[in-house]
Every structure is written in structure tokens, then in C-alpha cells.
Scaffold this motif. Structure first.
Motif, PDB file in Angstrom:
ATOM      1  N   ALA A  84      12.289  -2.239 -13.287  1.00 41.96           N
ATOM      2  CA  ALA A  84      12.139  -1.088 -14.701  1.00 41.96           C
ATOM      3  C   ALA A  84      10.270  -1.126 -14.185  1.00 41.96           C
ATOM      4  CB  ALA A  84      11.117  -1.856 -16.027  1.00 41.96           C
ATOM      5  N   PHE A  85       9.581  -1.234 -13.442  1.00 44.63           N
ATOM      6  CA  PHE A  85       8.611  -0.791 -12.628  1.00 44.63           C
ATOM      7  C   PHE A  85       8.744   0.817 -11.735  1.00 44.63           C
ATOM      8  CE2 PHE A  85       4.308  -0.696  -9.845  1.00 44.63           C
ATOM      9  CZ  PHE A  85       3.880  -0.927 -10.964  1.00 44.63           C
ATOM     10  N   GLY A  86       7.659   1.554 -11.692  1.00 48.03           N
ATOM     11  CA  GLY A  86       7.792   2.092 -11.594  1.00 48.03           C
ATOM     12  C   GLY A  86       8.959   3.518 -10.653  1.00 48.03           C
ATOM     13  N   THR A  87       9.327   3.204  -9.955  1.00 46.57           N
ATOM     14  CA  THR A  87      10.609   4.381  -9.782  1.00 46.57           C
ATOM     15  C   THR A  87      11.917   3.493  -9.103  1.00 46.57           C
ATOM     16  OG1 THR A  87      10.124   4.254  -6.585  1.00 46.57           O
ATOM     17  CG2 THR A  87       9.440   5.790  -8.039  1.00 46.57           C
ATOM     18  N   GLY A  88      11.515   1.658  -9.105  1.00 42.15           N
ATOM     19  CA  GLY A  88      12.565   0.425  -8.865  1.00 42.15           C
ATOM     20  C   GLY A  88      12.502   0.693  -7.700  1.00 42.15           C
ATOM     21  N   ALA A  89      11.633   1.654  -6.670  1.00 48.22           N
ATOM     22  CA  ALA A  89      11.893   1.153  -5.425  1.00 48.22           C
ATOM     23  C   ALA A  89      10.316   0.599  -4.278  1.00 48.22           C
ATOM     24  CB  ALA A  89      12.099   2.374  -4.346  1.00 48.22           C
ATOM     25  N   VAL A  90      10.918  -0.360  -3.999  1.00 53.35           N
ATOM     26  CA  VAL A  90       9.172  -0.893  -3.417  1.00 53.35           C
ATOM     27  C   VAL A  90       9.490  -0.521  -2.140  1.00 53.35           C
ATOM     28  CG1 VAL A  90       8.215  -3.031  -3.081  1.00 53.35           C
ATOM     29  CG2 VAL A  90       9.581  -2.551  -5.265  1.00 53.35           C
ATOM     30  N   LYS A  91       8.165  -0.422  -1.068  1.00 59.74           N
ATOM     31  CA  LYS A  91       7.683   0.018   0.316  1.00 59.74           C
ATOM     32  C   LYS A  91       7.234  -1.818   0.928  1.00 59.74           C
ATOM     33  CE  LYS A  91       4.179   0.342   1.786  1.00 59.74           C
ATOM     34  NZ  LYS A  91       3.409  -0.067   2.569  1.00 59.74           N
ATOM     35  N   ILE A  92       8.235  -1.621   1.314  1.00 63.79           N
ATOM     36  CA  ILE A  92       7.614  -3.760   1.802  1.00 63.79           C
ATOM     37  C   ILE A  92       7.205  -3.965   3.683  1.00 63.79           C
ATOM     38  CG2 ILE A  92       9.143  -5.987   2.905  1.00 63.79           C
ATOM     39  CD1 ILE A  92       9.490  -4.609   0.352  1.00 63.79           C
ATOM     40  N   THR A  93       6.108  -4.375   3.272  1.00 64.54           N
ATOM     41  CA  THR A  93       4.974  -4.076   4.667  1.00 64.54           C
ATOM     42  C   THR A  93       5.101  -5.707   5.241  1.00 64.54           C
ATOM     43  OG1 THR A  93       3.958  -2.691   4.290  1.00 64.54           O
ATOM     44  CG2 THR A  93       2.892  -3.496   6.316  1.00 64.54           C
ATOM     45  N   PRO A  94       6.591  -6.640   5.717  1.00 63.59           N
ATOM     46  CA  PRO A  94       5.877  -7.595   5.928  1.00 63.59           C
ATOM     47  C   PRO A  94       4.407  -8.171   6.789  1.00 63.59           C
ATOM     48  CG  PRO A  94       7.201  -7.207   6.378  1.00 63.59           C
ATOM     49  CD  PRO A  94       6.873  -5.749   6.670  1.00 63.59           C
ATOM     50  N   ALA A  95       4.426  -7.293   7.452  1.00 62.70           N
ATOM     51  CA  ALA A  95       2.608  -8.249   8.373  1.00 62.70           C
ATOM     52  C   ALA A  95       1.730  -7.951   7.023  1.00 62.70           C
ATOM     53  CB  ALA A  95       2.586  -6.990   9.709  1.00 62.70           C
ATOM     54  N   HIS A  96       1.683  -7.150   6.143  1.00 61.41           N
ATOM     55  CA  HIS A  96       0.028  -7.028   5.631  1.00 61.41           C
ATOM     56  C   HIS A  96       0.526  -7.348   4.286  1.00 61.41           C
ATOM     57  CE1 HIS A  96      -1.850  -6.196   9.267  1.00 61.41           C
ATOM     58  NE2 HIS A  96      -0.424  -5.357   9.617  1.00 61.41           N
ATOM     59  N   ASP A  97       1.514  -8.025   3.347  1.00 62.38           N
ATOM     60  CA  ASP A  97       1.312  -8.295   2.185  1.00 62.38           C
ATOM     61  C   ASP A  97       2.110  -9.867   2.296  1.00 62.38           C
ATOM     62  OD1 ASP A  97       1.026  -7.395  -0.851  1.00 62.38           O
ATOM     63  OD2 ASP A  97       3.243  -8.083   0.003  1.00 62.38           O
TER      64      ASP A  97
END
Length: 909
Positions: free
Chosen positions: A215-228
Motif C-alpha cells: 500500500a505504500f508508494g508504488t509497492g516496489a522498493v529499491k534494495i541497497t544492502p550495503a547502505h541501509d
């Protein structure tokens, strides 16, 4: 035993010295090299490092200076090495490559509790010292608090997936786009890839129901494992690639494509522009968020994956919380227990390594064979090559065993990092006594009793001491933790070198000119803008500089502020007020000493006095008040109610001794007639006992002035074996209940009410001090015998020529002033011949003439047209209060005129 010591303040000290180097020589630590830089730090420490202990000495802290310790001393360094090795041997200490807080300004990892958070309500601009300045902002500030949306093109398709981020530059390290497995919008893309627009990297589209909210935004999330942190956990779940895109200083590294070398927030701007050029930029909108700030440097922190040393604190934290829950360890104020449990019950592993040079270098060596190639200390595949040891020789022994070769084939490289300062500070309660060696001091003084510190370091230091004490010695390092209030500036701001509002105790003790305060700011390491602001604040706060207050006034003033759990907003003017109390104490004691100059005290003087049968009611009152004061101060000290203890001691000296007893005793000790001999001895003995015990009572609060005055008491050196050479060595006063006299105190209470009425009457009618007056007291109930016993005391304090208790109505003149104390007591003063009524009436009429026009003008102003609409509320309220004051003043004047007219008429009869 009170042990003094200081820690080496790794981050703070290194930062100060680095700034000083840059300012004076234009060099950084790398220009000097590690060895030379450490020499510079030791030079700085020798010049400035004793400032804290100098402050403690000036404040009169009663510590054992022969046991003074510094965390970088050889003895404490030995303890640090031992503790590190024991943690490792017990499986609690390990080295791991994981996400943590990284300060780009310090180029070091920091622990979770060294992070401050600021909440952003939306788009916010901030200046950044580490960046060149944002060309799009007139002030060069950088934008935060926005959510930027952009699109990733789907591989072999015209379709795009839109994602959003508050940290656009991190997209350079994206290794996945996550969608919810049940989201119908993206089911056709399961197993497919998007293409990174700047480096062509194929990025998988993964399904993650834990991280993604459909339900949040577009429902797609970018993944940056080394910085989050959330992406880091997602990356571990899906075995994603962890790509770090930042260098240690916050610039973009080689994984950042064409943005390599840019500082992170400059790269953010350029990435946005590049996305626009590629048609992938969607938009930007304000977004609530919070920024993690390094409490040491003020820098915005970055989550970064770096290899660090960690200590597993789970079992230690449980023992620390259990010890509070079962009552073995007390935390005062008790409200802080909730915070203790909240943090320790949710503790995370402690990152103990820091990428600094100043501190305890980690006792771990990376072992390789001379013949080997491709074995890197930065490669976690060779993490088992790290040898934890107590000495380099010990490391060689362990390395030969591990690698199965001779010593001459081994190459050891010591870890360049140092330990978190709090690691060595956490060992302080037992390392100062020689641990791990079983010294006589350790056996005699450990565990200690009390830890007193500020609530702001409850976790930085206190929790670590408790955990490390339990782990290393199997004992609590102390049984009570007292958390004192934090001293802030008068506006309630935390004192901080970064904003230039720190008040040095020595400046209050010795006094300091405004120019000196300003010069100190200019000689420090503050940026020019901060210096300008701090100068303005200093000039406003101390336009005439800081007046000399002395140690005793500062101590006494701080105690007066102390209320458990509350911070102190320090106003130097209040400390100046307690300097005046010091003067009062000095002058009153010197004044009293003249009355006992010929007095010869005995070792058993209090007992002699109480059994003498020579005490007047005033003497019994004073001894009783002394016992009450002693009882209260002891009670408040035991309960850590230092503000109440200060008030009790202050009240005893000022109200009971100076304002009452000293005045009452004055005519007695001046009377050398034979018939007064016993009364004089009793008064002198009472005065001596009260001053001597009162000075001992005050001594912990005001050590310097009390020592000086105590030494001047008559009889020094004649009081036998129990007499000490210093007040510091004398026993603290104890209350003797048998010496308390409630009847004497009740009698003095009603006597002082009558005295107060006498003084008010004299003041009301402007009776000169040299003129004695005749008073008449009407009293019923138990008060009559009490007042009859203290007629002489009322005469002394009320400046009376005579005091008649319950006289016949015929003996009371018509012209009298009257004060009704209560339903049982009233006091009258004979005014016959004392007042020129016509003159007094003229004075009041003149005052009335001045006050009436002011009231009339103000009433006219308030009733004028447009007043209600045009005048602000604050001024309206001020005018209302002013008008009420004028009306009362006029009413009082008119009442006074009528009163004088009546009295004048009565006197003429």
C-alpha cells in the motif's frame, strides 16, 4: 577511598589535536604519520590534559591523588589487553563484516548509543562542512527531507518500475528491486531483472513480504544492502550482492560509475540530473524522516559495511538487569531504572573497534606466511587468521601453532584500529586497583560502594562498568548508582564546546574578564561562524565578565540547584548570591569570635553545658535547632537529597544562629557582672558548640571557608587526644535526640512572631533604630508563660524599652499601632511622642498627589477609542497590572492618611 582518574577521550582528543594541527601547521595526521601524531597528542595532553584534575583540586574534591589514574597508563593498558583476551577466549568477542554506523568526518565506526537523531518534518536545508556547497542554494546548503522517485527499465522490455528513496545517491549500490509476492501488479515480473542506468548492472526483481508494503508508494522498493539496515537484512535473506559505494570520507568510490570522487551529497544532486537526462526521473516531494547524527562530530552518519570487532553483551546485560531487579544494585533516582531496563533488555552487540590512532591499539595480529600470496586482512575469507594475544610474542606462538610452520616464516601485522574509549573506562572500578593482578588495593577496596555520574552516560559508561565488572570479576563494581543533574547554561542548553557555551569552573572560582572569555573562543577550534555567535552569547550573558565567586560559593550554589532527576540551568548571578552567603558566614563567625575570645572550651563541652543547669531558654533553643539541623542534613545526605541538605544547613546558620541566637546572646556575653557569670558562660558555650558543629556540618559543602574559620575557634590544641588537626579529619556531627527541646523551640517560635510584629510596627511608623519603643502584648493560652519567660529576648530583638505581657487596659495609651498575629496574640506599640503626625500626613499627601494623575492618565489611555483593537494582548495585560498596582498604592496612602489623622486626634486628647 575516592579514586580520581581521567579517560583518554579517543575521538574528542584526536579531533581537537587534528584541528589544532591543521590550524597551526596546515597538516593532517597522515602528513605526520602515526608515531609522530601520537607524540603530538601526548604533548597536547601534557599541556591541557590536567585541566580536569586542576578543576577538581580547585573545587576541593577530597580524593586520593596518590592513586590518580589515566586510562592510557601502563597499568590500565595491561587491564585492557587482559579483558580483550578474556572476552575472546570466552567466545564473546569476534570480528565481523557487518553494517554499522560510520562517521565520514571521523572516518571511523561508532556505536549505536553515540548516535543522536533529529526529526525532519519535510524539506530541510543544512550546511555541510565536508562539502563544497550546493550551487543551487544561495547559501550553499544541501536538501534533506524529500522522497525522490525514479524509474528502473525492465530488461528486454519497454516497461519500467518506479521506486523512491530519501538518499538518491545510494541507488548506485542497488542490487535488487523488491515487490510483495502477492502484489498482482508485479507478478508478471517475478524472476526478471531491471537494468541499472549508469553501469548496466542486471538487478533482480525479488519477492519479499517482510520488507515491502504493497500500500505504500508504488509497492516496489529499491534494495541497497550495503547502505541501509532494512535492506541489509533483506540482502541476507535473499543472498544479494553487497556493493559499497562510499569511501571512508564519504566520497563515491569506484562502484559509483561516472560519479566516482564526488562527495555523497554532491553526487545526490548529480545523480538526479543524470536521471533527468535519461528520462528516468519521476519527481520529488517533501517527506518526514529522521537523520542520524554523530554525537562526536555532528556529521550525518552513513550505514556502512566494514570489518569491526564486536562484543556479545547478551549474558552480561541480563546479569546487569537482574542485579537491579533483585535489589543488589540500586539506581537513584529510581525513575532511571526504566531506561536501564529498556536499553539493556534490547541490547545489541557492542562494536568496540574505532578507526583512530589515539587510544588502546587492538591486541590482535593478522598472520600470514612469507611464502603466501593473495591472503588479505580485508578479505573475510581469511578472518580466522586474526590472532588475539596478550603480547606480540604470544601472538607468534599462537600463529606458528595455527599455521603449522616455524616462527621465522610468520609475518604478523597488528590491527591499526584502537578500542572504543568506553572499553577501558568500563574497566575503571577494578583496573585502577591493579587488576588483573591480585593486589592489596584490589583486595581492600574492590568492589567499591558508590558510583556518582551524569545520567547522560548511563549507557556509555555505567552499564559497561556493571557488565564488565560482572564478567571480569564476577562481582558488581558498586552497589549504588547516583545520577546527578546535568549542568546546562541559563537558557537550558547543554554545555558544548561546539557552540562555545561551556563555563569553566575555574572561571567562576577565580573570576574572568569578558575579553578573556572572547579570547578563549578565538584560540579554540570553532568555525568562524560559530565563534561569532558564541561571542554574541558570551557578551549578552557576561557583559562585565564573570565575577570572582570562589569554590565554596560555586559548590554551595550547585547544591542549591540540585533536585533529583532535573537538569541545572546555571545562572552565575545565583552563584554570586551564595558568595554573599560566604561573606555573611565569614563576618558572622568573626563577629561571634569576639564574644568567645576569652572562653576556654573543654573536650566534653556539650555534655558539660547540657548538665550545667545554667542554660537559658534561648540557649536550649539554639542547641535544639543545632540538633535538628544536624539530623536533617544527615537524613538528606543519606537520601542523596543534596539540595535539601544545603537548604537545611543554610537555614541553621542564617535563620537560627545569625538572625536569632547571635543577637540574643550579644547583650549576655557583653555583661561582665558577677550575677551574669553563669548566663555568660552558658551563652559562650552554646555559641562555641554551635559554631564548631555548624562548621563541620557545612564542611562537605563549603570546604575552604569552614576550614579557615574552624581553625580560628578558641581552644585549638587544648582539647585532648580526640582533637584533629584539620576539620577534614573531624567526625561529622550526629544528632543527639536527648539534646532536642521541643518546648524551647515552641516558645522561641511564638517569641519570634511577636518580635516580627514589633519590627513591622517600627517599620510602619518609620521609628529610627536608636529609638526604643514600648510594646504591649495581649496573649491567651500556652503562649503567656512562654512570652513571660522571654521578655528580655523580645526587648533585645524588638528594640524595646519595655514589653508588657497582658497589661491592664488602663495602662495602654490611646495612641498605639496594632498588629494582630493570630486569634490568640496581638501586639501594640506606644506611639506617644514618637511621631510628628502632621509631617507624616503631608508626606503621604504628596505621594498621593503624584500617584493620582498617573492612575488617571492610564485609565484615560485604556478607555480611549481603538485601544482594544490596536493594542497587543501583552501590553494590555501589563497596563491592567500597572493600573491595579496604582489603585492599591493610592488606597494604601489614603488609609495611611486616615490612620494618622485618627492617631493625631487621640494623642491631642
Amino acid at each position: 577511598l575516592y579514586v580520581p582518574g581521567t579517560d583518554h577521550a579517543g575521538i574528542a582528543t584526536q579531533s581537537v589535536v587534528e584541528k589544532m594541527l591543521m590550524k597551526t601547521e596546515g597538516k593532517n595526521r597522515h602528513d605526520l604519520g602515526r608515531e609522530k601524531f601520537i607524540e603530538k597528542v601526548w604533548e597536547w595532553k601534557k599541556e591541557y590534559g590536567d585541566r580536569i584534575t586542576t578543576q577538581l583540586r580547585s573545587l576541593g574534591s577530597s580524593v586520593d591523588w596518590s592513586r590518580e589514574r589515566f586510562t592510557m597508563d601502563d597499568m590500565l593498558n595491561k587491564a585492557v589487553v587482559e579483558a580483550f583476551n578474556r572476552f575472546h577466549e570466552r567466545g564473546l568477542l569476534y570480528r565481523a563484516n557487518r553494517l554499522g554506523n560510520w562517521s565520514c568526518a571521523l572516518k571511523s565506526a561508532i556505536s549505536d548509543i553515540e548516535v543522536d537523531y533529529i526529526e525532519l518534518e519535510g524539506r530541510t536545508y543544512r550546511e555541510l562542512k565536508t562539502h563544497k556547497g550546493n550551487p543551487k542554494d544561495p547559501k550553499g546548503r544541501y536538501e534533506f527531507g524529500t522522497l525522490t522517485s525514479f524509474a528502473y527499465p525492465v530488461e528486454d522490455s519497454d516497461e519500467k518500475i518506479v521506486v523512491a528513496t530519501t538518499r538518491l545517491e545510494t541507488m548506485l549500490g542497488d542490487t535488487a528491486v523488491a515487490v510483495h509476492p502477492e502484489d498482482d501488479r508485479y507478478k508478471h515480473l517475478h524472476g526478471k531483472f531491471v537494468i541499472h542506468p549508469f553501469n548496466g548492472r542486471r538487478i533482480p526483481i525479488i519477492q519479499d513480504p517482510v520488507l515491502v508494503d504493497m500500500a505504500f508508494g508504488t509497492g516496489a522498493v529499491k534494495i541497497t544492502p550495503a547502505h541501509d539496515p532494512n535492506d541489509y537484512e533483506c540482502g541476507k535473506r535473499h543472498k544479494l550482492e553487497f556493493i559499497t559505494v562510499l569511501n571512508q570520507d564519504g566520497s563515491i568510490n569506484g562502484n559509483g560509475s561516472q560519479f566516482e570522487g564526488m562527495m555523497r551529497y554532491d553526487a545526490r544532486i548529480e545523480v538526479e540530473e543524470a536521471l533527468k537526462e535519461k528520462g528516468l526521473y519521476i519527481g520529488k516531494e517533501p517527506n518526514k524522516m529522521r537523520l542520524g547524527i554523530c554525537s562526536r562530530s555532528g556529521d550525518i552518519l552513513e550505514p556502512m559495511i566494514t570489518p569491526q570487532w564486536y562484543v556479545n553483551c547478551d549474558s552480561m546485560a541480563k546479569r546487569a538487569t537482574d542485579s537491579v531487579r533483585n535489589g543488589e544494585l540500586k539506581i537513584l533516582p529510581k525513575e532511571q531504572e526504566k531506561t536501564w531496563f529498556q536499553w539493556l533488555d534490547n541490547i545489541r552487540d557492542w562494536c568496540v573497534s574505532r578507526q583512530l590512532w589515539w587510544g588502546h591499539q587492538i591486541p590482535a595480529w593478522f598472520a600470514t606466511k612469507k611464502s603466501e600470496t593473495g591472503v588479505s586482512k580485508n578479505d573475510m575469507a581469511f578472518n580466522d587468521r586474526w590472532i588475539v594475544a596478550r603480547t606480540e610474542e604470544d601472538a607468534y606462538t599462537k600463529a606458528t601453532e595455527k599455521l603449522g610452520c616455524s616462527r621465522d616464516e610468520i609475518v604478523l601485522e597488528r590491527d591499526a584500529d584502537v578500542l572504543d574509549t568506553w572499553f577501558s573506562s568500563g574497566l575503571f572500578p577494578f583496573s585502577v586497583f591493579g587488576w588483573p593482578d591480585q593486589t592489596e588495593d584490589l583486595k581492600a577496596f574492590y568492589p567499591t560502594s558508590l558510583l556518582e555520574t551524569g545520567s547522560d552516560i548511563l549507557f556509555f559508561w555505567v552499564a559497561r562498568m556493571v557488565m564488565m565488572g560482572l564478567e571480569m570479576t564476577d562481582e558488581l563494581p558498586f552497589h549504588t548508582i547516583y545520577l546527578h543533574a546535568m549542568v546546562r547554561d541559563k537558557d537550558g542548553r547543554k554545555m558544548s564546546k561546539s557552540i562555545g557555551n561551556v563555563v569553566d569552573p575555574l572561571e567562576v572560582i577565580k573570576g574572568c574578564e569578558l575579553k578573556t572569555l572572547i579570547d578563549k573562543l578565538e584560540q579554540g577550534n570553532l568555525p568562524e561562524k560559530e565563534i561569532k555567535k558564541a561571542k554574541k552569547d558570551q557578551t549578552a550573558d557576561f557583559p562585565d565578565g564573570i565575577p570572582e565567586c570562589g569554590s565554596d560559593a560555586l559548590r554551595f550554589g550547585l547544591l542549591a540547584y540540585t533536585v533529583q532527576g532535573r537538569d541545572i540551568s546555571l545562572d552565575i548571578k545565583r552563584v554570586v548570591g551564595y558568595r554573599q552567603f560566604c561573606n555573611k558566614l565569614w563576618n558572622a563567625t568573626k563577629f561571634a569570635l569576639q564574644f568567645v575570645s576569652d572562653f576556654k572550651p573543654t573536650p566534653t563541652l556539650l555534655d558539660d553545658l547540657m548538665s550545667s543547669g545554667k542554660m537559658a531558654l534561648r540557649d536550649k533553643f539554639m542547641i535544639s535547632r543545632l540538633m535538628s539541623g544536624v539530623r536533617d542534613v544527615n537524613k538528606f545526605f543519606s537520601a542523596y537529597s543534596f539540595g535539601d541538605a544545603q537548604h537545611a544547613a543554610y537555614s541553621l546558620w542564617l535563620n537560627d544562629l545569625c538572625d536569632v541566637y547571635l543577637e540574643l546572646a550579644k547583650p549576655i556575653v557583653k555583661n561582665d557582672k558577677d550575677e551574669n557569670k553563669d548566663s555568660k558562660w552558658a551563652a559562650q558555650a552554646t555559641l562555641w558548640v554551635t559554631m564548631e558543629a555548624g562548621l563541620r556540618l557545612l564542611h562537605p559543602m563549603m570546604p575552604f571557608v569552614t576550614e579557615e574559620l574552624w581553625q580560628r575557634l578558641p581552644g585549638r590544641g587544648t582539647l585532648g587526644k580526640s582533637e584533629t588537626r584539620s576539620i577534614m579529619l573531624a567526625s561529622f556531627p550526629e544528632c543527639i535526640e536527648a539534646n532536642m527541646d521541643h518546648i524551647a523551640e515552641a516558645s522561641m517560635e511564638i517569641t519570634m512572631k511577636v518580635v516580627g510584629a514589633c519590627r513591622s510596627l517600627r517599620s510602619s511608623y518609620n521609628i529610627a533604630n536608636k529609638v526604643s519603643t514600648h510594646f504591649f502584648v495581649h496573649v491567651t493560652g500556652d503562649g503567656e508563660p512562654m512570652l513571660r519567660n522571654q521578655v528580655d529576648d523580645i526587648k533585645t530583638l524588638g528594640k524595646a524599652s519595655a514589653v508588657d505581657i497582658n497589661p491592664n487596659d488602663e495602662s495602654v495609651p490611646k495612641s498605639v499601632g496594632l498588629i494582630v498575629i493570630d486569634d490568640q496574640t496581638k501586639v501594640l506599640m506606644d506611639l506617644t511622642g514618637l511621631i510628628d503626625f502632621d509631617s507624616e500626613i503631608k508626606k503621604l499627601e504628596k505621594s498621593l498627589k503624584n500617584a493620582s494623575p498617573a492612575m488617571t492618565n492610564l485609565e484615560r489611555k485604556i478607555s480611549a477609542p481603538g485601544y482594544e483593537a490596536n493594542v497587543n494582548d501583552a501590553l494590555k495585560q501589563a497596563n491592567v497590572e500597572k493600573l491595579e498596582g496604582l489603585k492599591k498604592k493610592i488606597a494604601d496612602i489614603e488609609e495611611g492618611i486616615e490612620n494618622f489623622k485618627k492617631l493625631a486626634a487621640l494623642e491631642k486628647k
